[in-house]
Design a protein around this motif. Structure first.
Motif, PDB file in Angstrom:
ATOM      1  N   ARG A  61       1.436   1.982   6.108  1.00 19.69           N
ATOM      2  CA  ARG A  61       1.400   1.906   4.644  1.00 19.69           C
ATOM      3  C   ARG A  61       0.411   0.847   4.179  1.00 19.69           C
ATOM      4  O   ARG A  61      -0.381   1.051   3.264  1.00 19.69           O
ATOM      5  N   SER A  62       0.430  -0.318   4.841  1.00 21.24           N
ATOM      6  CA  SER A  62      -0.482  -1.396   4.487  1.00 21.24           C
ATOM      7  C   SER A  62      -1.934  -1.005   4.740  1.00 21.24           C
ATOM      8  O   SER A  62      -2.813  -1.247   3.909  1.00 21.24           O
ATOM      9  N   ALA A  65      -3.081   1.489   2.070  1.00 21.86           N
ATOM     10  CA  ALA A  65      -3.328   0.839   0.777  1.00 21.86           C
ATOM     11  C   ALA A  65      -4.675   0.124   0.782  1.00 21.86           C
ATOM     12  O   ALA A  65      -5.436   0.197  -0.199  1.00 21.86           O
TER      13      ALA A  65
END
Length: 198
Positions: A61-62, A65
């Motif tokens: 997810r990081s 992003a």
């Protein structure tokens, strides 16, 4: 100009695609099986890391992003569709610099098959001809003979030694710095790599 993420790049059996949450089991197995192969070159934190380790889903997810923000391109490296490593285009800078750095790792069981040179060429061409960057840099520890062969095969130009450049294995380590600018590969790095490897 920031191109949309996700991005997938392919050349014959070698592919670059976003890392997915579903890659967790394979990615973890690769890192475990290749610990002795990869640990000497993996960056470490110079300060103690506290708190809970992030989950793999949080890690992905990081990365996603940061990719959507145009800060980096975190690619899974595939060979014949199977996940075999990772390549990250990081420190993406626009303005008057228009530059980025590339780092990578590949599983020992497929090393020496031209996978990483092809992956680096794919990523470099994407950065030059889609993102409009001007310069790509790769930094390699002087002892890392396999990575030094990658930059030599691709014709990256050596720019010098960066002393105590990156924290690895509990100490600050020197790195040799290599770079290419778009003017040096008007035909594209992938085309040049294919011409050199045939």
């Amino acid at each position: 100009m920031n191109a949309a993420w996700p991005v997938e790049l392919v050349d014959h059996d070698v592919g670059l695609r976003p890392l997915r949450r579903s890659d967790q089991e394979r990615w973890m197995a690769l890192r475990t099986d290749n610990a002795a192969w990869l640990d000497p070159w993996d960056a470490t934190s110079p300060v103690p890391v506290t708190g809970r380790a992030p989950t793999f889903a949080g890690f992905v997810r990081s990365l996603s992003a940061q990719a959507r923000a145009g800060e980096q391109l975190p690619f899974a490296v595939t060979w014949g569709g199977d996940l075999v490593g990772q390549l990250t285009v990081s420190s993406i800078t626009y303005g008057s610099l228009r530059s980025a750095s590339i780092g990578y790792w590949v599983s020992q069981h497929v090393a020496g098959r031209g996978i990483i040179p092809t992956a680096v060429a794919l990523a470099t061409d994407h950065c030059f001809f889609t993102l409009g960057l001007h310069r790509i840099e790769i930094n390699v520890r002087p002892e890392n003979e396999r990575s030094l062969r990658v930059v030599a095969k691709l014709g990256f130009r050596e720019e010098g030694l960066r002393e105590r450049y990156l924290h690895i294995g509990g100490r600050w380590t020197d790195h040799r710095s290599f770079a290419l600018t778009v003017e040096e590969v008007p035909e594209g790095l992938l085309a040049r790599w294919h011409a050199r490897s045939t």
